[in-house]
Write an enzyme that holds these catalytic residues in place. Sequence first.
Site, PDB file in Angstrom:
ATOM      1  N   GLU A 139     -47.340  28.816   4.102  1.00 24.74           N
ATOM      2  CA  GLU A 139     -48.433  28.639   3.692  1.00 24.74           C
ATOM      3  C   GLU A 139     -48.560  27.008   3.218  1.00 24.74           C
ATOM      4  O   GLU A 139     -49.691  26.297   2.683  1.00 24.74           O
ATOM      5  CB  GLU A 139     -48.961  29.315   2.680  1.00 24.74           C
ATOM      6  CG  GLU A 139     -48.315  29.245   1.279  1.00 24.74           C
ATOM      7  CD  GLU A 139     -49.000  29.452   0.098  1.00 24.74           C
ATOM      8  OE1 GLU A 139     -50.160  29.662   0.106  1.00 24.74           O
ATOM      9  OE2 GLU A 139     -48.161  29.135  -0.920  1.00 24.74           O
ATOM     10  N   ASN A 140     -47.250  26.398   3.327  1.00 25.70           N
ATOM     11  CA  ASN A 140     -47.111  25.245   2.778  1.00 25.70           C
ATOM     12  C   ASN A 140     -46.655  24.076   4.037  1.00 25.70           C
ATOM     13  O   ASN A 140     -46.176  23.165   3.552  1.00 25.70           O
ATOM     14  CB  ASN A 140     -45.986  24.921   1.725  1.00 25.70           C
ATOM     15  CG  ASN A 140     -46.567  25.723   0.473  1.00 25.70           C
ATOM     16  OD1 ASN A 140     -45.918  27.114   0.062  1.00 25.70           O
ATOM     17  ND2 ASN A 140     -47.450  25.272  -0.312  1.00 25.70           N
TER      18      ASN A 140
ATOM     19  N   ASN B 170     -51.776  31.670  -1.463  1.00 24.54           N
ATOM     20  CA  ASN B 170     -52.850  31.374  -2.037  1.00 24.54           C
ATOM     21  C   ASN B 170     -53.565  30.025  -1.576  1.00 24.54           C
ATOM     22  O   ASN B 170     -54.681  29.886  -1.562  1.00 24.54           O
ATOM     23  CB  ASN B 170     -52.503  30.999  -3.402  1.00 24.54           C
ATOM     24  CG  ASN B 170     -51.279  30.075  -3.672  1.00 24.54           C
ATOM     25  OD1 ASN B 170     -50.267  30.370  -3.141  1.00 24.54           O
ATOM     26  ND2 ASN B 170     -51.353  28.971  -4.315  1.00 24.54           N
ATOM     27  N   HIS B 171     -52.801  29.402  -0.670  1.00 22.72           N
ATOM     28  CA  HIS B 171     -53.410  28.209   0.070  1.00 22.72           C
ATOM     29  C   HIS B 171     -53.756  28.626   1.382  1.00 22.72           C
ATOM     30  O   HIS B 171     -54.002  27.667   2.384  1.00 22.72           O
ATOM     31  CB  HIS B 171     -52.200  26.955   0.052  1.00 22.72           C
ATOM     32  CG  HIS B 171     -51.688  26.488  -1.177  1.00 22.72           C
ATOM     33  ND1 HIS B 171     -52.626  26.178  -2.213  1.00 22.72           N
ATOM     34  CD2 HIS B 171     -50.404  26.390  -1.732  1.00 22.72           C
ATOM     35  CE1 HIS B 171     -51.966  25.752  -3.034  1.00 22.72           C
ATOM     36  NE2 HIS B 171     -50.822  25.804  -2.865  1.00 22.72           N
TER      37      HIS B 171
ATOM     38  N   HIS C  92     -46.588  37.455  -2.594  1.00 17.55           N
ATOM     39  CA  HIS C  92     -46.665  36.101  -2.800  1.00 17.55           C
ATOM     40  C   HIS C  92     -47.204  35.973  -4.093  1.00 17.55           C
ATOM     41  O   HIS C  92     -48.486  36.160  -4.342  1.00 17.55           O
ATOM     42  CB  HIS C  92     -47.626  35.439  -1.845  1.00 17.55           C
ATOM     43  CG  HIS C  92     -47.534  33.992  -1.872  1.00 17.55           C
ATOM     44  ND1 HIS C  92     -46.591  33.282  -1.116  1.00 17.55           N
ATOM     45  CD2 HIS C  92     -48.436  32.932  -2.274  1.00 17.55           C
ATOM     46  CE1 HIS C  92     -47.003  32.018  -1.408  1.00 17.55           C
ATOM     47  NE2 HIS C  92     -47.893  31.940  -2.047  1.00 17.55           N
TER      48      HIS C  92
ATOM     49  N   HIS D 214     -43.405  32.187  -3.101  1.00 17.54           N
ATOM     50  CA  HIS D 214     -44.643  31.282  -3.800  1.00 17.54           C
ATOM     51  C   HIS D 214     -43.815  30.264  -4.906  1.00 17.54           C
ATOM     52  O   HIS D 214     -44.402  29.261  -5.153  1.00 17.54           O
ATOM     53  CB  HIS D 214     -45.801  32.020  -4.536  1.00 17.54           C
ATOM     54  CG  HIS D 214     -46.500  31.209  -5.187  1.00 17.54           C
ATOM     55  ND1 HIS D 214     -47.395  30.247  -4.920  1.00 17.54           N
ATOM     56  CD2 HIS D 214     -46.789  30.981  -6.751  1.00 17.54           C
ATOM     57  CE1 HIS D 214     -48.364  29.855  -5.953  1.00 17.54           C
ATOM     58  NE2 HIS D 214     -47.647  30.319  -6.949  1.00 17.54           N
TER      59      HIS D 214
ATOM     60  N   HIS E 108     -40.697  29.074  -4.740  1.00 20.48           N
ATOM     61  CA  HIS E 108     -39.929  28.050  -4.255  1.00 20.48           C
ATOM     62  C   HIS E 108     -38.693  28.081  -4.655  1.00 20.48           C
ATOM     63  O   HIS E 108     -37.754  27.262  -4.206  1.00 20.48           O
ATOM     64  CB  HIS E 108     -40.466  26.569  -4.199  1.00 20.48           C
ATOM     65  CG  HIS E 108     -42.106  26.766  -3.304  1.00 20.48           C
ATOM     66  ND1 HIS E 108     -42.280  25.451  -2.936  1.00 20.48           N
ATOM     67  CD2 HIS E 108     -42.621  27.590  -3.134  1.00 20.48           C
ATOM     68  CE1 HIS E 108     -43.588  25.705  -2.355  1.00 20.48           C
ATOM     69  NE2 HIS E 108     -43.904  27.085  -2.329  1.00 20.48           N
TER      70      HIS E 108
HETATM   71 FE   FE2 Z   1     -48.258  29.767  -2.840  1.00 19.31          FE
END
Ligand code: FE2
Length: 251
Positions: free
Chosen positions: A31-32, A59-60, A143, A168, A170
């Site tokens: 997601e990143n 979430n992204h 997440h 999430h 990291h």
């Molecule tokens: Fe996230």
Amino acid sequence: MVGRPGRRAVEERLHGLRDELGADVCVLNGENVADGVGITPKLAERLLAAGADVITLGNHTWRRSEIAPYLREADRVIRPANLSARAPGKGLAFAAAADGTEVAVLNVLGSLFLDPACSMWEVVDELVEEARRRTPVVVVDVHAEATSEKVALATWLDGRATAVLGTHTHVQTSDARILPGGTAAITDVGMSGPHDSVIGVKAELAIHRMRTGMPVRFEVAEGGVRIEAVLVTCGPDGRATAIEPVRVPWP
Ligand SMILES: [Fe+2]
């Protein structure tokens, strides 16, 4: 995985790393990937080609609008199951491991600081049962921001999931363990990306925003790149027998 540095490391290293670790299947949180937030169809395809069997999100998920129609069709790129049921995509995928074993991958989103359409607790049992009707090997990507939510979900699913792996935050946590019922768990798998940073973002930008409260356009950092992951081993019954943190510097 975060930004271009994370993607380059994965694209150059993942096939070899899978061989070295004897990994039969690979799940990657993506997601990143797109400049630090979101993912595009093109980047998802590149990561699948680089050796990911299933890509999970978080979430992204919707930061890049072009991902919505792609998720409607994708069967190996999933988003948290507890986003709106009216949104495209699904939260459960099945992939074939190298020996043909079917592996279910489930993605859910925690509540603290995030914005799920409903609590993960409302959907997770039914999805795990749906997965287990096809295969005993079930991997859950939870997440979430809160360690408590991740530890609680792992404990709740102990004996029903092969692994409950947090993403999430990291930062790889030191609690990789096998729970009494045979579920492997870790609160956070960590980050494949630039570690000379504030969880992937250029440190000076993140600190400036925190110190001043001013809006700052975040940029992905560059230095200290490494791949972080966990290697989970399980038997044919889906019970985990080992979980080992993986940290590989790159290049
Ligand atoms: Fe996230």
